[in-house]
Design an enzyme around this catalytic site. Structure first.
Site, mmCIF file in Angstrom:
data_model
loop_
_atom_site.group_PDB
_atom_site.id
_atom_site.type_symbol
_atom_site.label_atom_id
_atom_site.label_comp_id
_atom_site.label_asym_id
_atom_site.label_seq_id
_atom_site.Cartn_x
_atom_site.Cartn_y
_atom_site.Cartn_z
ATOM 1 C CG ASP A 48 -1.971 -1.076 1.152
ATOM 2 O OD1 ASP A 48 -2.508 -1.304 0.056
ATOM 3 O OD2 ASP A 48 -2.247 -1.707 2.185
ATOM 4 C CG ASN A 121 -4.892 5.528 2.907
ATOM 5 O OD1 ASN A 121 -5.785 4.911 2.347
ATOM 6 N ND2 ASN A 121 -3.764 4.971 3.299
ATOM 7 C CB THR A 161 -9.021 -0.297 6.112
ATOM 8 O OG1 THR A 161 -8.638 0.246 4.851
ATOM 9 C CG2 THR A 161 -10.427 -0.854 6.021
ATOM 10 C CB SER A 166 -4.378 2.273 14.087
ATOM 11 O OG SER A 166 -3.964 1.553 12.975
HETATM 12 P P1 NAP Z 1 3.222 2.760 5.450
HETATM 13 O O1 NAP Z 1 4.325 2.023 6.085
HETATM 14 O O2 NAP Z 1 3.203 2.987 3.982
HETATM 15 O O3 NAP Z 1 1.826 2.064 5.861
HETATM 16 C C1 NAP Z 1 1.577 1.623 7.181
HETATM 17 C C2 NAP Z 1 0.694 0.373 7.114
HETATM 18 O O4 NAP Z 1 -0.635 0.763 6.701
HETATM 19 C C3 NAP Z 1 1.187 -0.660 6.088
HETATM 20 O O5 NAP Z 1 1.014 -1.966 6.619
HETATM 21 C C4 NAP Z 1 0.266 -0.419 4.892
HETATM 22 O O6 NAP Z 1 0.103 -1.579 4.061
HETATM 23 C C5 NAP Z 1 -1.034 -0.073 5.612
HETATM 24 N N1 NAP Z 1 -2.014 0.681 4.817
HETATM 25 C C6 NAP Z 1 -1.843 1.775 4.036
HETATM 26 N N2 NAP Z 1 -3.000 2.162 3.492
HETATM 27 C C7 NAP Z 1 -3.951 1.297 3.944
HETATM 28 C C8 NAP Z 1 -5.345 1.183 3.731
HETATM 29 N N3 NAP Z 1 -6.025 2.036 2.955
HETATM 30 N N4 NAP Z 1 -6.007 0.185 4.362
HETATM 31 C C9 NAP Z 1 -5.355 -0.674 5.165
HETATM 32 N N5 NAP Z 1 -4.031 -0.610 5.405
HETATM 33 C C10 NAP Z 1 -3.338 0.364 4.799
HETATM 34 O O7 NAP Z 1 3.070 4.142 6.247
HETATM 35 P P2 NAP Z 1 3.272 5.677 5.840
HETATM 36 O O8 NAP Z 1 4.015 5.795 4.560
HETATM 37 O O9 NAP Z 1 3.763 6.352 7.059
HETATM 38 O O10 NAP Z 1 1.746 6.193 5.601
HETATM 39 C C11 NAP Z 1 0.878 5.570 4.689
HETATM 40 C C12 NAP Z 1 -0.435 5.310 5.386
HETATM 41 O O11 NAP Z 1 -0.177 4.518 6.537
HETATM 42 C C13 NAP Z 1 -1.111 6.580 5.900
HETATM 43 O O12 NAP Z 1 -2.040 7.066 4.949
HETATM 44 C C14 NAP Z 1 -1.785 6.141 7.194
HETATM 45 O O13 NAP Z 1 -3.167 5.866 7.013
HETATM 46 C C15 NAP Z 1 -1.119 4.811 7.548
HETATM 47 N N6 NAP Z 1 -0.464 4.939 8.870
HETATM 48 C C16 NAP Z 1 -0.964 4.178 9.879
HETATM 49 C C17 NAP Z 1 -0.458 4.307 11.161
HETATM 50 C C18 NAP Z 1 -1.068 3.483 12.258
HETATM 51 O O14 NAP Z 1 -1.937 2.663 11.942
HETATM 52 N N7 NAP Z 1 -0.666 3.670 13.493
HETATM 53 C C19 NAP Z 1 0.584 5.199 11.418
HETATM 54 C C20 NAP Z 1 1.101 5.969 10.369
HETATM 55 C C21 NAP Z 1 0.544 5.835 9.071
HETATM 56 P P3 NAP Z 1 1.382 -2.271 3.262
HETATM 57 O O15 NAP Z 1 2.018 -3.137 4.304
HETATM 58 O O16 NAP Z 1 0.762 -3.040 2.153
HETATM 59 O O17 NAP Z 1 2.257 -1.131 2.786
#
Ligand code: NAP
Length: 263
Positions: A48, A121, A161, A166
């Site tokens: 993703d 997202n 999601t 989270s």
């Molecule tokens: P990233 O490492 O690219 O993504 C973090 C995790 O979120 C990875 O496992 C990714 O899947 C998953 N993910 C991304 N979009 C998703 C979606 N629409 N539905 C379900 N899972 C999804 O992190 P980043 O580059 O910092 O930011 C990218 C996205 O990650 C942000 O838009 C944010 O929503 C999310 N994020 C989540 C958290 C948290 O949950 N605590 C913290 C920071 C960011 P893959 O393993 O396939 O890459």
């Protein structure tokens, strides 16, 4: 001749998978990694993260986007490297459906002027240090909340999601085209009161978030990437008219995907 535009993350696995799958496609395809113009299909190899950051860096192309998962979760990705038959079929323009995702838009006012940014997202709004963010939340023209806490996730259905989930936000069926505002560590005490649950808004809504004091340095992050915006004085979030179109199998079902990825 069908034109395919390739986006990969930086892993060897993604590059090797792309090279191998493209080699097996045979004649009739023109492949580019640096020019998306006129592409019949965009192929994203990775997870993703590759999907979000790759599409952003190429300005969210209009062509159908097919994700091949070489990453971890792969919520946007529809195929695995072993799905060669479907890969050939889809690249030939056959046998798939398209899932539209409407993008989120942030209009940011800051010391650097006005800026418009899109995300698939979500937008994360939070203090850049470890201070309590003090934010006013205005829906249309009505002040709804004075918020104290870490900040907010403003999420599209696609992002429901991801980070928002989270933090206890709702998983939202993408057909709703709604906007979700999810608080991060809201403070609730006798001194400071904030809403503790997510709020859902219809597609026509606009949500304005502004710092109530100048004393903290607010950051805004589009799909996890920091927006270079200077000192932020206000942000207005809404749904953009722009959509991306993700290639899905004909029997694709959102809730089946949710079940397979989360339970
Ligand atoms: P990233 O490492 O690219 O993504 C973090 C995790 O979120 C990875 O496992 C990714 O899947 C998953 N993910 C991304 N979009 C998703 C979606 N629409 N539905 C379900 N899972 C999804 O992190 P980043 O580059 O910092 O930011 C990218 C996205 O990650 C942000 O838009 C944010 O929503 C999310 N994020 C989540 C958290 C948290 O949950 N605590 C913290 C920071 C960011 P893959 O393993 O396939 O890459």
């Amino acid at each position: 001749m069908r034109k395919l535009f390739i986006i990969e993350n930086f892993s060897d696995l993604a590059r090797r998978t792309a090279d191998s799958m493209i080699a097996q496609l045979g004649d009739g395809f023109e492949v580019s990694r640096d020019d998306p113009s006129g592409a019949d299909m965009v192929l994203v190899f990775g997870g993703d993260g590759a999907f979000l950051h790759g599409l952003e860096s190429w300005g969210f192309p209009e062509a159908p986007i097919l994700g091949i998962n070489t990453g971890h979760l792969g919520f946007f990705q529809e195929l695995l490297p072993e799905d060669m038959d479907l890969f050939k079929q889809f690249c030939s323009g056959e046998g798939f459906t398209l899932q539209p995702y409407r993008l989120l838009k942030a209009q940011i006012s800051s010391s650097k002027g006005e800026k418009e940014v899109l995300a698939i997202n979500d937008f994360t709004v939070r203090d850049k240090g470890a201070k309590v963010a003090r934010l006013s939340v205005t829906i249309e023209d009505k002040l709804v909340e004075r918020f104290f806490g870490d900040g907010f996730i403003v999420a599209s259905c696609a992002g429901s999601t991801a980070y928002s989930y989270s933090l206890g936000g709702a998983i939202v069926d993408p057909r709703l085209e709604s906007i979700q505002l999810t608080p991060m560590a809201p403070i609730n005490s006798k001194a400071l009161r904030s809403f503790t649950s997510s709020m859902m808004f219809p597609p026509t809504s606009s949500i304005t978030i502004a710092p109530m004091e100048d004393s903290f340095d607010l950051g805004v992050y589009a799909d996890g990437m920091e927006v270079d915006a200077g000192h932020i004085t206000g942000m207005k979030f809404s749904l953009s008219e722009k959509r991306i179109h993700v290639v899905r199998k004909q029997d694709y079902e959102f809730w089946a995907k949710v079940e397979s990825k989360f339970l």
